[in-house]
Design a protein around this motif. Structure first.
Motif, PDB file in Angstrom:
ATOM      1  N   LEU A  85      76.077 -22.032 101.710  1.00 27.68           N
ATOM      2  CA  LEU A  85      75.554 -23.346 100.108  1.00 27.68           C
ATOM      3  C   LEU A  85      74.455 -23.471 100.797  1.00 27.68           C
ATOM      4  N   LEU A  86      73.389 -23.009  99.803  1.00 29.69           N
ATOM      5  CA  LEU A  86      71.920 -23.931  99.783  1.00 29.69           C
ATOM      6  C   LEU A  86      71.396 -25.072  99.211  1.00 29.69           C
ATOM      7  N   LYS A  87      71.752 -25.659  99.356  1.00 30.29           N
ATOM      8  CA  LYS A  87      71.093 -27.381  98.512  1.00 30.29           C
ATOM      9  C   LYS A  87      69.601 -27.007  97.877  1.00 30.29           C
ATOM     10  N   LEU A  88      69.378 -26.972  96.601  1.00 33.51           N
ATOM     11  CA  LEU A  88      67.984 -26.903  96.413  1.00 33.51           C
ATOM     12  C   LEU A  88      67.165 -27.558  96.863  1.00 33.51           C
ATOM     13  N   SER A  89      67.679 -29.129  97.391  1.00 27.38           N
ATOM     14  CA  SER A  89      66.785 -29.975  97.549  1.00 27.38           C
ATOM     15  C   SER A  89      66.234 -29.502  99.042  1.00 27.38           C
ATOM     16  N   ASP A  90      67.177 -29.065 100.172  1.00 27.03           N
ATOM     17  CA  ASP A  90      66.509 -28.721 100.949  1.00 27.03           C
ATOM     18  C   ASP A  90      65.400 -27.306 100.523  1.00 27.03           C
ATOM     19  N   VAL A  91      65.984 -26.543 100.184  1.00 31.32           N
ATOM     20  CA  VAL A  91      65.181 -25.622  99.626  1.00 31.32           C
ATOM     21  C   VAL A  91      64.044 -25.731  99.086  1.00 31.32           C
ATOM     22  N   MET A  92      63.440 -26.410  98.382  1.00 32.68           N
ATOM     23  CA  MET A  92      62.426 -26.912  97.458  1.00 32.68           C
ATOM     24  C   MET A  92      61.926 -27.647  98.900  1.00 32.68           C
ATOM     25  N   ALA A  93      62.246 -28.009  99.262  1.00 33.11           N
ATOM     26  CA  ALA A  93      61.214 -28.627 100.778  1.00 33.11           C
ATOM     27  C   ALA A  93      60.594 -27.859 101.343  1.00 33.11           C
ATOM     28  N   GLU A  94      61.502 -26.730 102.000  1.00 27.87           N
ATOM     29  CA  GLU A  94      61.121 -25.582 103.130  1.00 27.87           C
ATOM     30  C   GLU A  94      59.360 -25.167 101.681  1.00 27.87           C
ATOM     31  N   ALA A  95      60.099 -24.434 100.936  1.00 22.39           N
ATOM     32  CA  ALA A  95      59.615 -23.452  99.569  1.00 22.39           C
ATOM     33  C   ALA A  95      58.053 -24.387  99.237  1.00 22.39           C
ATOM     34  N   VAL A  96      58.171 -25.396  99.129  1.00 22.22           N
ATOM     35  CA  VAL A  96      56.960 -26.760  99.198  1.00 22.22           C
ATOM     36  C   VAL A  96      55.751 -26.268 100.125  1.00 22.22           C
ATOM     37  N   GLY A  97      56.641 -26.393 100.967  1.00 20.58           N
ATOM     38  CA  GLY A  97      55.933 -26.480 102.646  1.00 20.58           C
ATOM     39  C   GLY A  97      55.592 -25.676 103.044  1.00 20.58           C
ATOM     40  N   CYS A  98      56.347 -24.157 102.209  1.00 22.27           N
ATOM     41  CA  CYS A  98      55.503 -22.799 102.731  1.00 22.27           C
ATOM     42  C   CYS A  98      54.547 -22.978 102.243  1.00 22.27           C
ATOM     43  N   THR A  99      53.801 -23.489 101.328  1.00 22.99           N
ATOM     44  CA  THR A  99      53.035 -22.834 100.134  1.00 22.99           C
ATOM     45  C   THR A  99      52.053 -24.447 100.275  1.00 22.99           C
ATOM     46  N   THR A 100      52.186 -25.243 101.313  1.00 19.51           N
ATOM     47  CA  THR A 100      51.109 -25.982 100.912  1.00 19.51           C
ATOM     48  C   THR A 100      50.219 -26.130 102.656  1.00 19.51           C
TER      49      THR A 100
END
Length: 268
Positions: A253-268
């Motif tokens: 179960l992947l929580k949106l807020s956790d995935v968003m933090a990872e994704a935004v971290g990867c693009t900054t």
């Protein structure tokens, strides 16, 4: 080795393009997840999103078709649908063939989704179909609420895994299960059972009203798909983790807020 799969829960799709999930953030999330998963479409998410559209007026529907696109974000016009939960369980866990003839099939769902996405305006046929979706959804919700109100009235508030499994499969036309099949189902549907057991225990609480938590009707059925060990779900609501106890399936179960933090971290 089978590639991991992921489906988007309807609450996530309904956030796409809003202030809480701008399209730029959603694009970053999709780009982050795409190398890790094949996107699948849950028919329950599809119907939930259609129901959300059906509640709007003519001017609301077309701009919000992005919610449907979010269910199959890489190829929205080539969606890969899962089977309905019951049929999926029978095939994936018990190895049964397509015995549920009176249920939606993946190809039908895919055709319907593509047809809706091709609309640039709301036709009479689309409006009538969405109204039918809304009526059916309301009927299912009312049935869920009345069933749980009856459980409370007769005191059926103690969860029992085997009885729950037998009731679910009986509803699917499987009248007999061996001990081995019960054990397999118990493991495969653990998160869904934990969620259903949480609801059953809450019926002891006089302040818990099924009519105010009707989304649980769909939510726990989404967890049936975790019987496939490659399937993951992207979700918003903490209910999914809070109500699935210590199920080992929680890791998918992947929580949106956790995935968003990872994704935004990867693009900054």
């Amino acid at each position: 080795m089978r590639r991991n799969k992921l489906f988007v829960e309807s609450s996530v799709a309904c956030k796409v393009g809003t202030r809480s999930l701008p399209l730029s953030d959603w694009t970053a999330i999709v780009q982050h997840l795409a190398p890790l998963f094949d996107f699948m479409v849950s028919p329950l998410s599809f119907l939930e999103v259609l129901n959300s559209l059906a509640r709007g007026n003519e001017q609301y529907i077309i701009p919000n078709l992005k919610r449907l696109e979010a269910l199959s974000p890489i190829y929205p016009l080539e969606p890969a649908f899962l089977e309905m939960p019951g049929q999926f369980i029978l095939r994936e866990v018990l190895g049964c063939g397509p015995v549920l003839v009176n249920t939606y099939q993946p190809w039908q769902m895919a055709e319907a989704m593509v047809s809706v996405l091709r609309h640039s305006s709301v036709s009479i046929e689309l409006r009538d179909w969405l109204a039918e979706i809304r009526t059916n959804h309301q009927s299912g919700t009312e049935n869920y609420v009345s069933t749980h109100d009856e459980m409370r009235q007769v005191g059926q508030v103690v969860p029992d895994r085997e009885l729950w499994l037998r009731a679910k499969t009986r509803h699917l036309g499987i009248l007999r299960l061996s001990d081995e099949e019960i054990q397999k189902l118990g493991v495969a549907l653990d998160a869904a059972y934990q969620y259903a057991a949480w609801i059953r225990r809450e019926l002891k609480n006089p302040h818990y009203q099924p009519s105010k938590r009707a989304s649980a009707w769909v939510d726990y059925q989404q967890l049936f798909y975790l019987c496939d060990p490659t399937i993951h779900m992207l979700y918003v609501d903490n209910d999914f983790t809070e109500r699935t106890g210590g199920s080992s399936q929680q890791s998918r179960l992947l929580k949106l807020s956790d995935v968003m933090a990872e994704a935004v971290g990867c693009t900054t």
